[in-house]
Design a protein around this motif. Structure first.
Motif, short mmCIF file in Angstrom:
data_model
loop_
_atom_site.label_atom_id
_atom_site.label_comp_id
_atom_site.label_asym_id
_atom_site.label_seq_id
_atom_site.Cartn_x
_atom_site.Cartn_y
_atom_site.Cartn_z
N VAL A 55 0.85 -1.19 0.00
CA VAL A 55 0.00 0.00 0.00
C VAL A 55 0.88 1.24 0.00
N ALA A 56 0.55 2.18 -0.87
CA ALA A 56 1.22 3.48 -0.88
C ALA A 56 0.56 4.34 0.19
N VAL A 57 1.34 4.74 1.18
CA VAL A 57 0.86 5.60 2.26
C VAL A 57 1.61 6.92 2.11
N GLY A 58 0.97 7.86 1.45
CA GLY A 58 1.66 9.12 1.16
C GLY A 58 2.80 8.86 0.20
N ASP A 59 4.00 9.30 0.58
CA ASP A 59 5.18 9.18 -0.29
C ASP A 59 5.98 7.91 -0.04
N VAL A 60 5.43 6.95 0.69
CA VAL A 60 6.12 5.69 0.95
C VAL A 60 5.20 4.52 0.62
N THR A 61 5.80 3.37 0.39
CA THR A 61 5.02 2.15 0.20
C THR A 61 5.42 1.18 1.29
N ILE A 62 4.43 0.52 1.88
CA ILE A 62 4.68 -0.46 2.93
C ILE A 62 4.08 -1.79 2.49
N GLU A 63 4.86 -2.86 2.67
CA GLU A 63 4.43 -4.20 2.27
C GLU A 63 4.69 -5.16 3.42
N TYR A 64 3.66 -5.91 3.82
CA TYR A 64 3.83 -6.94 4.86
C TYR A 64 4.59 -8.12 4.25
N LEU A 65 5.62 -8.60 4.96
CA LEU A 65 6.41 -9.73 4.48
C LEU A 65 6.16 -11.01 5.29
N ARG A 66 6.26 -10.92 6.63
CA ARG A 66 6.11 -12.12 7.46
C ARG A 66 6.09 -11.72 8.93
N ALA A 67 5.76 -12.68 9.79
CA ALA A 67 5.82 -12.47 11.24
C ALA A 67 6.53 -13.66 11.86
N GLU A 68 7.29 -13.40 12.92
CA GLU A 68 8.03 -14.45 13.62
C GLU A 68 7.89 -14.26 15.11
N LYS A 69 7.97 -15.37 15.83
CA LYS A 69 8.05 -15.31 17.29
C LYS A 69 9.53 -15.15 17.64
N TYR A 70 9.82 -14.30 18.62
CA TYR A 70 11.20 -14.05 19.04
C TYR A 70 11.23 -14.15 20.56
N ALA A 71 12.11 -14.97 21.09
CA ALA A 71 12.20 -15.18 22.53
C ALA A 71 13.62 -14.92 23.01
N PRO A 72 13.96 -13.65 23.28
CA PRO A 72 15.33 -13.34 23.67
C PRO A 72 15.66 -13.65 25.12
N PHE A 73 14.65 -13.82 25.94
CA PHE A 73 14.90 -14.10 27.34
C PHE A 73 13.94 -15.17 27.82
N GLU A 74 14.23 -15.74 28.97
CA GLU A 74 13.57 -16.94 29.46
C GLU A 74 12.05 -16.84 29.54
N ASN A 75 11.52 -15.79 30.10
CA ASN A 75 10.08 -15.71 30.32
C ASN A 75 9.37 -14.71 29.41
N GLY A 76 9.97 -14.35 28.30
CA GLY A 76 9.34 -13.35 27.46
C GLY A 76 9.42 -13.68 25.99
N GLU A 77 8.29 -13.61 25.35
CA GLU A 77 8.25 -13.81 23.91
C GLU A 77 7.68 -12.55 23.28
N THR A 78 8.15 -12.26 22.10
CA THR A 78 7.62 -11.14 21.34
C THR A 78 7.36 -11.61 19.92
N ILE A 79 6.71 -10.76 19.18
CA ILE A 79 6.42 -11.04 17.77
C ILE A 79 7.11 -9.98 16.94
N LEU A 80 7.85 -10.41 15.94
CA LEU A 80 8.49 -9.49 15.00
C LEU A 80 7.63 -9.48 13.73
N VAL A 81 7.15 -8.31 13.35
CA VAL A 81 6.32 -8.14 12.15
C VAL A 81 7.19 -7.46 11.10
#
Length: 174
Positions: A55-81
């Motif tokens: 999608v062109a949003v103003g003067d830039v284009t943004i495209e979704y590529l993928r999502a991943e789970k990321y767990a850098p520490f023992e009790n915490g997970e995050t999602i990378l979009v």
């Protein structure tokens, strides 16, 4: 004139702090993030389904590529979009200066995640890199992990442009 410059600088710094997520280390340095060796299992990617069109949003284009789970520490997970950011303007810009992400799961806001310096995934600060006209870069947003379908909207920073990228990811499938 000097007072206006100082006031403008102060307001810029205050705006940067107001946009920063809670729990950060206060480091506003926008140089490349340090390389991090992870001792956790490799991140998992969501199954590839019909991705939304760029999608062109103003003067830039943004495209979704993928999502991943990321767990850098023992009790915490995050999602990378991951998204592809393309500068279509005639001036340099960055995703940080032009786009804003909102995420909701069951109507509740999913918080963007900030990392302590040692836990940052490689490429963490790429969204703040200045991109020349006509160039593209792969960036990612970080979200707190929630189990369920997350509805994501990426729009212009000031919400003045009607075009936006909207898609959903199933975090439980990551």
């Amino acid at each position: 004139m000097k007072i206006k410059s100082i006031l403008a600088l102060l307001m810029t710094v205050l705006m940067m702090f107001s946009l920063a997520a809670c729990g950060g280390d206060g480091d506003t340095n926008t140089t490349d993030a340090p390389q991090v060796e992870s001792t956790t299992a490799p991140a998992t990617e969501a199954p590839t389904e019909a991705a939304p069109e760029p999608v062109a949003v103003g003067d830039v284009t943004i495209e979704y590529l993928r999502a991943e789970k990321y767990a850098p520490f023992e009790n915490g997970e995050t999602i990378l979009v991951y998204c592809k950011f393309t500068n279509n303007s005639t001036e340099e810009t960055s995703a940080y200066k032009t786009l804003y992400l909102t995420a909701k799961c069951n109507g509740e806001t999913v918080q963007e995640m900030d990392y302590l310096e040692d836990d940052r995934p490689e490429g963490f600060l790429d969204y703040a890199k200045t991109i020349a006209p006509g160039e593209s870069i792969e960036i990612f947003y970080t979200l707190d992990y929630v189990d369920g379908v997350i509805d994501i909207t990426i729009q212009d920073l000031y919400n003045t442009i009607p075009e936006k990228l909207e898609f959903s990811i199933d975090a439980s499938a990551l």
